[in-house]
Each structure stands twice: as structure tokens, then as C-alpha cells.
Scaffold this active site. Sequence first.
Site, PDB file in Angstrom:
ATOM      1  N   TYR A   1       0.858  -1.172   0.000  1.00 25.23           N
ATOM      2  CA  TYR A   1       0.000   0.000   0.000  1.00 25.23           C
ATOM      3  C   TYR A   1       0.901   1.231   0.000  1.00 25.23           C
ATOM      4  O   TYR A   1       2.026   1.188  -0.485  1.00 25.23           O
ATOM      5  CB  TYR A   1      -0.968  -0.094   1.196  1.00 25.23           C
ATOM      6  CG  TYR A   1      -2.180   0.774   1.030  1.00 25.23           C
ATOM      7  CD1 TYR A   1      -2.929   0.731  -0.149  1.00 25.23           C
ATOM      8  CD2 TYR A   1      -2.569   1.643   2.031  1.00 25.23           C
ATOM      9  CE1 TYR A   1      -4.033   1.545  -0.318  1.00 25.23           C
ATOM     10  CE2 TYR A   1      -3.674   2.460   1.867  1.00 25.23           C
ATOM     11  CZ  TYR A   1      -4.394   2.416   0.686  1.00 25.23           C
ATOM     12  OH  TYR A   1      -5.460   3.235   0.524  1.00 25.23           O
TER      13      TYR A   1
ATOM     14  N   LYS B   1     -20.180 -20.353 -10.808  1.00 21.87           N
ATOM     15  CA  LYS B   1     -19.356 -20.220 -12.014  1.00 21.87           C
ATOM     16  C   LYS B   1     -17.947 -19.762 -11.618  1.00 21.87           C
ATOM     17  O   LYS B   1     -16.948 -20.230 -12.165  1.00 21.87           O
ATOM     18  CB  LYS B   1     -19.966 -19.192 -12.975  1.00 21.87           C
ATOM     19  CG  LYS B   1     -21.300 -19.599 -13.562  1.00 21.87           C
ATOM     20  CD  LYS B   1     -21.156 -20.445 -14.820  1.00 21.87           C
ATOM     21  CE  LYS B   1     -22.533 -20.956 -15.252  1.00 21.87           C
ATOM     22  NZ  LYS B   1     -22.502 -21.820 -16.423  1.00 21.87           N
TER      23      LYS B   1
HETATM   24  C1  LIG Z   1     -25.293 -24.288 -17.503  1.00 23.39           C
HETATM   25  C2  LIG Z   1     -25.844 -22.944 -17.637  1.00 23.39           C
HETATM   26  O1  LIG Z   1     -25.120 -21.985 -17.761  1.00 23.39           O
HETATM   27  C3  LIG Z   1     -27.279 -22.771 -17.627  1.00 23.39           C
HETATM   28  O2  LIG Z   1     -28.006 -23.744 -17.558  1.00 23.39           O
HETATM   29  O3  LIG Z   1     -27.708 -21.602 -17.675  1.00 23.39           O
HETATM   30 MG   LIG Z   2     -26.123 -20.096 -17.622  1.00 24.31          MG
END
Ligand SMILES: CC(=O)C(=O)O
Ligand SMILES: [Mg+2]
Length: 761
Positions: free
Chosen positions: A49, A104
Amino acid sequence: MPESVNESRSMSTVTEQEALEFHARGRPGKLEINATKPMATQRDLSLAYSPGVAVPVKAIAEEPSRAFDYTARGNLVGVISNGTAILGLGNLGALASKPVMEGKAVLFKRFADVDSIDLEVGTEDIDEFVNCVKHLGPSFGGINLEDIKAPDCFIIEQRLREVMDIPVFHDDQHGTAIIAVAGLINALHLTGRDMKTTKLVCNGAGAAAIACIELIKSMGFTSENITLCDTKGVIYQGREEGMNQWKSAHAVKTSDRTLAEAVEGADVFFGLSVKGALTEDMVRSMAGNPIIFAMANPDPEITPEEVARIRDDAIMATGRSDYPNQVNNVLGFPYIFRGALDVRASTINDAMKIAAAEALANLARENVPDEVAAAYRGNRPRFGPHYIIPVPFDPRLLSDVPRAVARAAMDSGVAQRPIVDLEAYGRELSARRDPIASTLQRIYQRVRRQPRRVVFAEGEEEHVMRAAVSYANQQLGTAILLGRIEQMEEMANQAGIDLEIPGIELVNARVSRRVEAYTEYLYARLQRSGYLYRDCQRLINTDRNHFGSCMVALGDADAMVTGTTRNYSTALEDVRRCVDVKPGHRVIGVSLALCRGRTVLVADTAVIDMPDSEELADIAEEAAGVARRLGYEPRVAMLAYSTFGHPPGERAERVREAVNILDKRRVDFEYDGEMAADVALNLDVMRQYPFCRLSGTANVLVMPAFHSASISTKMLQELGGSTVIGPLLVGLDKSIQIVSMGARDSDIANMAAIAAYNVGS
Ligand SMILES: CC(=O)C(=O)O
Ligand SMILES: [Mg+2]
Ligand SMILES: NC(=O)C1=CN([C@@H]2O[C@H](COP(=O)(O)OP(=O)(O)OC[C@H]3O[C@@H](n4cnc5c(N)ncnc54)[C@H](OP(=O)(O)O)[C@@H]3O)[C@@H](O)[C@H]2O)C=CC1
């Protein structure tokens, strides 16, 4: 590959309660942020920093590409949604999309070591959304748009691609299209079809469907042979209701008006719509050897069981992990971004998408590596109707797909930092794999192929019940809960646990028909150790560790897991009364520690208090055996506080003598010592001892004594943020595992799976 759908179901669905608990447990959600630099001293702070941070600030201001050298940008992807098309669940809003987006993000990390953060943007206004994401550009190396409904997603992606200089990729469109095309290439090959003459019907005309159709057409399908359907039926030329420009672009001249009419005689069905949209009659009406990709999530347009009831000539795929042929974008986005980031691609173009699809299709045609084959227990998956696409845990995905994507980026001129040596890049990619997760995955997969009866000795404990339910639900075999039936049922009721599921057995030792046989068995073992018949009877009647161990010893169960209510050594004593040491072996505990992508086995973390040199050599042999069984080639370091004689001392001498003993035994694995832990684990330090016989850093650490083994693994876990599994008990003639007191249900379920995996080894 298994022949029937029922046989081939490899993983059962989880219960709703399990899913909620999984997300709520510990720190809620699935993500946290970790610092990559030390932040311990005043100097660290001054560097990280103010004032130190000002230096990279100025460097980046002068030359923006330096951001890739001095910040995390180059490996950071934003997973961004407004929640308007969450899976196949519809528009449930930005906040409700957060679990999927966190998911994700962790998949990015798990499968391709890409860092990512989820951003849920609370607007359905296209301009607002675009504006928001556009201004976030400097933060990221790439943008993964997710679960945004059509047609908004087309406009959003297009506009962002125009204004941003980093890859913008709508996963539901292109990720899905890439995987679906990869599967389709192989399914066409297997059924001897030509793209130009194949008739395909796609139900759904949203984000995923339109992208799939566009990619398919770009690969050679003819427009007239592709029919799209949506909630209003067939998208035909001249239709006005529910249309938009993206649908119109694929409208065909046809008299068909319903999905049922369109699908009659079709070769291929693509489902990118909702659960249950394809009926049995429709499947019946399709051409011979139909290809059915029912990709709606979480529930497909039709299940493989339903299709199998009607016809046995179909090639069937779904978006789910619990059936063969999982056509899901998880096979794509981590690796596509990995490749794109590594060459600093300015975009993800069609050449890169096609390269990814072809790499995936080719992988399924190659012989699978042992790691994947092991999961299928002798039934090595072979390219065919039940295996048209690699499984998500295939380790080759990480070395092959990003390489293909990177090469295509370079060839198509969008790579800003080309890679010179793609072979070396492939090796670097392999090193990014998360080894313990693959190991556990392999264990689970193999047990699913060879389900085992596992005794959960402390069946009245709530978390043991949960672990048993998880074991059964994951189709690992039968979970036998020991306890008083009424108490177990009452406890299950109170805790909302359903014990009435297939794969759960409740056994009460007191009323078991086997009490006499177990007592006889135990008495024969213990009569010369001061035990009367009635002592043995009492142990069998009242002590579940004894009863459970005898079940395993006499073949009424395959394995056992215990330990949550009793300390380790007491539980081990109970077990040892009933079960022998495997001839030629020694009972020890081996812990698996995973820290920053590295796995090391530590031994003995459970049994021998102060091992002498012979015992240390035995521990090395046992631990090396465990490493091999888990798929690692052992490099054993015999640890001490000193390294190769310095500083001298009695304890170190004992370790050195163990090395001499291993020399005499001519064991078939690498080992050396005595050495300090930093020598064993840090290659630079190891190189200061050029005579050291280890060919790389150690992956098996034999500790000089139980206390150092136990202390160090617990410190790794608590201070170092390592995941520690174990100690795994090895050297017994039967497969029994003891968890530590306070183990969570997932720890117990993991141990049960490991116990099941070790049966007969
Ligand atoms: C797998 C995916 O991204 C969906 O089913 O929307
Ligand atoms: Mg999706
Ligand atoms: N396996 C995988 O990897 C992936 C699967 N998917 C799945 O695909 C599906 C669609 O996702 P996505 O494209 O992002 O969503 P969108 O909202 O963009 O599109 C949904 C489409 O499905 C159509 N639809 C809805 N219900 C029906 C029905 N009963 N009959 C015919 N068509 C119907 C809609 O029709 P209309 O236009 O008339 O509203 C729309 O065209 C979801 O189930 C999702 O989980 C998505 C991405 C990846």
C-alpha cells in the site's frame, strides 16, 4: 461404458436440504478472497500500500499493459448477470442469481485456475447494464456474461464487445454452443450422418439456442434443415407473434406449426428450453438413431430414462452431471478463458470457439488416461453412444482446450502476447490442476462403480446420519447406521433427515441375529488376553465400534467409519480388538494436506508415538503405498530439524538410520533424508544439496514423531489455510477409518468413501 441408463447414472441428485446446508455452512456462500502477498510487517504494508503502491500506479498510468504485470487483472474474470434467465428457472432477479454466479466463479478456479468474482447487476435496463459493465473494464482480463435473457443478451454482448478491449463472452450463448457442437460432431460421426443433410430441431430460441444454431450453421449445416421452436411453436417465415430479429434470421419455410410436427422424422433434437418440453410420443416419431441433447437445467426436456423406455437407438445427452454425456458449458468457459487470458486475447472469436469445440470432440475420441479410466473401474470409457464428450473431471481438458484456444487466437491475430512454445504451455497448464479434488473425485467415481456397504458406527449422531444420507444419495453403496432404531428415527425426525431412502439400513446391535457369531469371534481373539465370554458379549451388545468392526471382520459389511464420539486412540483400540494388522504391514495414520494446489501426504499422524528407525522406515513404506494408491508417484522426505547431518543430534540420527534401513530394503520409491521441511518442500533450498536423491520436491513427509506430525498438520489447517484430509488409517486387514472428534458430515462422508475405496487394497 455401462449399457443401460439406469446402470450408467453415476451420481444421484442431492437433497434440497443438503444444497441449502452446503451453501450455509461455515462462511456462507462459496467464495472468499485471499491475499497473494505477505501483509505481515510494516515493510509489507509500505510495499503493498502507500507509499510503495504508487510506483506500479505510475507505471500503469504510463503504459496500461503493465497492469497485467503488477495487478491481478490478467487472471481475473468478472462473472456478471442480471438474473433474467437463471438456468432454466426464468427471470428470478439479480440477487437470486448470486449462487449460480458464485458457482461459475469457483468452477473457473477449480478447473482452470482462473480467478473470478461474481457481480450481480440489479437492472433489466439494457443501457444501464451495458454502462455498468463497460466502466468495470479496467478491473478485469475478461468478462463472462451469464444467465441474461434473450434477446437482451444479444444486444448487451454486442455492445460490450464493441466498447471493451478485453474478451466479452456470453457463456450461455457461446459456451453452450461450443460444447453442444463438440458433442454433435461426435454423435453425427457415430451415426454416420453428414452435416449437410442432417435435420435438426431446436426447442428454445433464446440465448443458448440461437448461438448453437449459428455455430452449427457456420460448421456446415444447411439452414433449411434447422427448425427452431419457442413457446409459440415453430418459427416459420412470416410468423409475427413473439418474434425478434434473431429468431427471424432462422425462420424457415415450413407448414409445421408445433414442436410435435417439426420433430417428426428429425435426426437431431436440441433442447434449450425448459423441463419436460419433449414428450415420449415426439421421441417415438424421430428418425432412426436419433440424437437427443436435452440441455435444459436443472431438469432436461426429457430424461434419459424416459427415452430409454421408448427406444434403444438414441444417443442421449443432458446438461446434468448425473447422466453420461453431460453437455454443459462447464466443459468450456474455464478453459476458453484460460487460453484467451494466457495470450491476452482482445476477444474470443469464432476461430477460437471452433478450436475449442474440435479439441473437445477430439478428446472424447482418444483413449482416456488412467485417471479417468480408474473412475470407471475397469470399464474404461470408450468413444461411443454413451461417451461422446469428455467428463468434466478429465484432466486433459486443462492442457488441451486452452492450448487449442490460444493457438487459434494467435493464428487469427487477436493474441496480444503470443506463446512461443505451446508444448511447454501445455505442461504449465497441467501444473495448474487442483490435485486433491481430482483424487477425491476419482475415489468417489470408483466407489460408485463398485458400491460398498459401509457401517457408520455412531448412527445416533445427527451429523453421522447426514453423512450416511449423503453417502447413500451419492450412490456410493449402502450406509448402515448402528444405533437404537427408535432413537435414530426420532433424531432424524427432529433434524428433518429422511432415512427412508434407498441405501440406508438401520441396525440395532442389541437385537441383531449376529450377536452370537460376533461374540464367538471376539472371544476367540481375546480369551487369552483376560477377557471372559461375557465381557465379549457386553462389548458386542453395547459398544458400536466392536459390533461394527465385527460386521466388517465377518463380511457383513465392507468397511466402517467411526470416531466422532470417542478420541482417536480409544476408537483405534476398539477396532484393533476385532481386526488384525495386514500381514507384513504396520498400522499408521496418513494425512493428506492440500495447500495452494500442492498435495503432500504426512505420516504418521495417528499411531506410533515415538518411532524408532525401523518404525520410521515402515512408516515411509506405508505412506509411499498410500501415495501410489492415490495416483501419486511418491517422493519421500524423512524429516527432522536438521539436514544431512547438520546440526547433529540423537533424534536426527534416528531418522538418518531409517534412510539406511530403506537403502537395505531396496524399496522401489524415491526417498532421502534426514532433511528439514524447507529442504523437502522448496526446490531452491533443496538445490543447495545437489546430492539429494529426490527428483523434485517431496510429496510424502515422514515426520520424526507423532507429535510433530500431528502438530504440523493441524497448524497447516488452522494457520496455513490448507485442506487436510485424514488421518487415513492404513495397515489394517479390513477397511476401517476413524475420523476426529467434531468431524463434520462432509468429512465423515469423505472418510466413508475413502474406506469404501480401500476395501481389499
Ligand atoms: C449451464 C448454464 O449456464 C445454464 O443452464 O444456464
Ligand atoms: Mg447459464
Ligand atoms: N446445458 C448447458 O450448458 C446450458 C443449458 N442452458 C439451458 O437452456 C435453457 C434456455 O436458457 P437461455 O437460452 O439462457 O434462456 P433464454 O431465456 O434466453 O431462452 C429461453 C428460450 O426457451 C424458450 N422456451 C421456454 N419455455 C418453452 C417451452 N415450453 N417450449 C418451447 N420453448 C420454450 C423461450 O421461448 P420464448 O422465446 O417464446 O420466450 C426462449 O426462446 C435453460 O434451461 C438453460 O438452463 C443454457 C445454457 C447452458
